[in-house]
Motif scaffolding. Structure first.
Motif, short mmCIF file in Angstrom:
data_model
loop_
_atom_site.label_atom_id
_atom_site.label_comp_id
_atom_site.label_asym_id
_atom_site.label_seq_id
_atom_site.Cartn_x
_atom_site.Cartn_y
_atom_site.Cartn_z
N UNK A 315 0.82 -1.21 0.00
CA UNK A 315 0.00 0.00 0.00
C UNK A 315 0.85 1.26 0.00
N UNK A 316 1.91 1.29 0.79
CA UNK A 316 2.75 2.49 0.87
C UNK A 316 3.38 2.82 -0.47
N UNK A 317 3.92 1.82 -1.12
CA UNK A 317 4.56 2.06 -2.43
C UNK A 317 3.52 2.49 -3.46
N UNK A 318 2.35 1.87 -3.42
CA UNK A 318 1.31 2.25 -4.36
C UNK A 318 0.89 3.70 -4.17
N UNK A 319 0.68 4.13 -2.93
CA UNK A 319 0.26 5.50 -2.68
C UNK A 319 1.31 6.51 -3.12
N UNK A 320 2.57 6.18 -2.93
CA UNK A 320 3.64 7.07 -3.40
C UNK A 320 3.59 7.22 -4.91
N UNK A 321 3.39 6.11 -5.61
CA UNK A 321 3.30 6.16 -7.07
C UNK A 321 2.04 6.89 -7.53
N UNK A 322 0.91 6.66 -6.82
CA UNK A 322 -0.34 7.32 -7.20
C UNK A 322 -0.22 8.84 -7.05
N UNK A 323 0.41 9.26 -5.99
CA UNK A 323 0.58 10.70 -5.76
C UNK A 323 1.38 11.34 -6.90
N UNK A 324 2.34 10.62 -7.41
CA UNK A 324 3.14 11.16 -8.52
C UNK A 324 2.38 11.14 -9.84
N UNK A 325 1.53 10.12 -10.03
CA UNK A 325 0.89 9.93 -11.33
C UNK A 325 -0.38 10.76 -11.50
N UNK A 326 -1.14 11.00 -10.42
CA UNK A 326 -2.40 11.72 -10.53
C UNK A 326 -2.17 13.23 -10.43
N UNK A 327 -3.05 13.98 -11.05
CA UNK A 327 -2.93 15.44 -11.04
C UNK A 327 -3.36 15.99 -9.68
N UNK A 328 -2.64 16.99 -9.16
CA UNK A 328 -3.06 17.61 -7.89
C UNK A 328 -4.42 18.27 -8.05
N UNK A 329 -5.21 18.19 -6.99
CA UNK A 329 -6.58 18.73 -7.10
C UNK A 329 -7.13 19.02 -5.71
N UNK A 330 -7.91 20.09 -5.63
CA UNK A 330 -8.61 20.43 -4.39
C UNK A 330 -10.07 20.01 -4.52
N UNK A 331 -10.55 19.31 -3.52
CA UNK A 331 -11.97 18.95 -3.48
C UNK A 331 -12.51 19.37 -2.12
N UNK A 332 -13.72 19.83 -2.10
CA UNK A 332 -14.29 20.40 -0.88
C UNK A 332 -15.13 19.36 -0.15
N UNK A 333 -14.66 18.95 1.03
CA UNK A 333 -15.37 17.97 1.84
C UNK A 333 -15.86 18.60 3.14
N UNK A 334 -16.07 19.91 3.15
CA UNK A 334 -16.40 20.62 4.38
C UNK A 334 -17.70 20.14 5.00
N UNK A 335 -18.72 19.93 4.18
CA UNK A 335 -20.03 19.53 4.72
C UNK A 335 -19.93 18.18 5.42
N UNK A 336 -19.27 17.21 4.76
CA UNK A 336 -19.12 15.88 5.35
C UNK A 336 -18.24 15.93 6.60
N UNK A 337 -17.19 16.74 6.56
CA UNK A 337 -16.30 16.85 7.71
C UNK A 337 -17.01 17.50 8.90
N UNK A 338 -17.82 18.52 8.64
CA UNK A 338 -18.56 19.16 9.73
C UNK A 338 -19.57 18.20 10.34
N UNK A 339 -20.17 17.36 9.50
CA UNK A 339 -21.14 16.39 10.00
C UNK A 339 -20.47 15.40 10.96
N UNK A 340 -19.26 14.95 10.61
CA UNK A 340 -18.59 13.99 11.48
C UNK A 340 -18.10 14.66 12.76
N UNK A 341 -17.71 15.93 12.68
CA UNK A 341 -17.33 16.66 13.89
C UNK A 341 -18.51 16.77 14.86
N UNK A 342 -19.67 17.06 14.33
CA UNK A 342 -20.86 17.17 15.16
C UNK A 342 -21.21 15.82 15.78
N UNK A 343 -21.07 14.77 15.00
CA UNK A 343 -21.37 13.41 15.47
C UNK A 343 -20.44 13.01 16.61
#
Length: 545
Positions: A315-343
């Protein structure tokens, strides 16, 4: 004196990085125990029950990432380890189990304590074998060591007739060959998955126990690629729960609000997890319309009709390779994160009155160090630990995915022996404490100052909830009141009793400061079965229906 089979076995264990063996002595393993005792690179810990010894070895393997050893004698001793070996199998824990067997000349005669251990353990372990000659024992152990760490981790069980251990051994041990990953294959696989990640709007990770040694690589990949992360059942230390991309723990009793990020996912990356029944919410996720990528060797795919890719690699080696191969990107998970904080926010309660289980977790989380190792037993009380602790540091949670009771106390002893500089707290119900709580004596004897917090409500709470829901009445679930503080003192530990909320924090603070094993007996309200359920309400609802 030349090398014996036992001494060769112990040398192989030490060379493989094994540092501790947990045992119950038996006639069929006396020569093995002697070899373990004199090997300076290994520590031999004598437990009080075979299940306790194997739960200790399981916890050691989870915490350290390298196998520990569990040792038991033939027949009843070997049988007593079965539940703990099953735990290691479902939890994917590297574990070596060495079992004594009746003398080779008596095999097949149903002699005293004879059991066909290979047949018995085959459904419970990743690898099983019984030696037929003394000379093959070291080679079989080498196979076992290879098996526990290759592909999906798990327990390997080796049965050895009693007379083989003391036989001389002068042969060369044949070790299994390592299988190399073909050059370029990992980069190619990572590139294919990277294209799926680039095309996805809502890619979600489910992180399991196989990510423990790849935690840094996971955090780097999540930050770079904007992935959302759930943790698999009882694997909450795989990813920091205070990270902005954390969206929840896939355990029991998770509300739909916590599952929305998984519901809307257009790509699911299952990293180091077998996607068990609880994690998948009774095989509800991933849906057949959601592409699934499973990373980590040897894990069976879930029962589903959808598109599934298997990446059989580290898994560690795969994630290192995936990070290099995939394009950097920002995705907004604020709503889901706030829901888990409240929970995860504990309820606010007064400073006095009956002790609520949420109060226990809240108080401990405030008082204990950030990197405290929490060992958790099976039972309804554990829902409060999962919901309110907030695991932020690596290698801080040890718990049985198969729901085995009696895990927490022996696991805590092993955790403290493996990492004596860290605070270790066992969270256990009164039922679980009465199953393997005698291992507190092992902690006393080995000077392992663990804190055992007993949630005493006088019930097998999980079963009481099922009975209330199904029948509207209870049957054989009463545990009765036990003075765990006096019991602890009888075993050589310190004991505290907490009857009221105002007594809670002083008792916990004192236990955390003491350099000896402590048991804190917290008398909790038996009506409070889970964060969202009361026993009286369930019984009344069933009677009114």
């Amino acid at each position: 004196m030349g090398l014996t089979v036992a001494r060769t076995v112990v040398r192989l264990l030490a060379e493989a990085g094994v540092r501790r063996a947990y045992a119950i002595p038996g006639e069929s393993v006396v020569d093995l125990l002697d070899a373990l005792q004199v090997e300076p690179r290994l520590t031999l810990i004598s437990a009080r029950h075979e299940a306790g010894a194997a739960f200790m070895a399981d916890a050691d393997g989870k915490l350290c990432g390298t196998p520990a050893v569990a040792v038991a004698g033939s027949g009843p001793g070997a049988a007593s380890m079965a539940a703990a070996v099953h735990t290691a199998y479902q939890d994917e824990t590297p574990l070596i189990v060495l079992l004594g067997q009746v003398p080779s000349g008596d095999l097949g005669e149903e002699t005293f304590q004879e059991v066909d251990l290979v047949r018995m353990y085959s459904p419970l372990a990743k690898w099983t074998a019984q030696a037929t000659t003394a000379d093959e024992v070291p080679g079989l152990l080498a196979e076992a060591l290879h098996a526990v760490n290759n592909g999906r981790q798990g327990p390997a069980v080796l049965s050895v007739p009693a007379d083989f251990w003391a036989r001389p051994f002068e042969s060369v041990v044949q070790r299994p060959a390592e299988v190399a990953i073909p050059p370029g294959s990992l980069e190619r696989l990572a590139g294919e998955v990277a294209r799926l990640v680039d095309d996805a709007r809502y890619p979600v990770v489910i992180a399991g126990g196989g990510v423990r040694l790849a935690r840094k690589q996971l955090i780097d990949a999540v930050d770079h690629l904007g992935l959302a992360v759930y943790t698999a059942y009882r694997r909450q230390d795989a990813f920091p729960e205070n990270h902005p991309n954390y969206v929840g723990h896939l355990g029991h009793g998770i509300p739909d609000e916590q599952l929305r990020a998984l519901e809307q996912a257009d790509l699911v990356l299952a990293l180091g997890t077998r996607l068990d029944e609880v994690t998948t919410q009774k095989y509800r996720y991933p849906a057949y319309t959601q592409p699934l990528v499973m990373v980590g060797g040897g894990r069976p795919g879930p029962r589903r009709r959808g598109l599934t890719f298997h990446v059989d690699t580290d898994v560690a080696r795969f994630l290192s390779e995936l990070r290099q191969a995939a394009a950097p990107r920002k995705r907004n998970w604020t709503v889901a994160n706030q829901a888990v904080k409240e929970f995860m926010r504990p309820p606010q309660r007064g400073a006095s009155g009956p002790v609520h289980p949420a109060d226990v977790v809240r108080a401990l989380r405030q008082l204990a160090p950030e990197d405290t190792v929490v060992t958790s037993d099976a039972g309804n009380f554990a829902a409060f630990v999962h919901r309110y602790w907030c695991f932020t540091q690596p290698r801080t949670q040890l718990g049985p995915c198969n729901g085995a009771m009696g895990y927490a106390v022996p696991a805590a002893v092993a955790a403290k022996l493996a990492e004596p500089h860290r605070t270790v707290v066992a969270m256990v119900g009164d039922g679980g404490a009465l199953m393997t709580g005698q291992e507190i004596e092992t902690a006393v004897r080995h000077r392992a100052p663990v804190i055992v917090v007993v949630f005493q409500n006088g019930l097998y709470g999980a079963i009481a909830a099922h009975q209330a829901r199904l029948h509207g009445r209870l049957s054989s679930v009463a545990v009765g009141t036990v003075d765990f503080a006096s019991w602890a003192r009888g075993l050589g530990a310190a004991g505290y009793t907490v009857n009221d909320q105002e007594e809670l924090e002083p008792a916990l603070a004192s236990a955390l400061m003491r350099q000896r094993p402590c048991v804190v007996d917290v008398r909790t309200d038996p009506d409070v079965l889970s964060p969202d359920q009361r026993l009286s309400t369930m019984l009344r609802s069933r009677l009114e229906s």
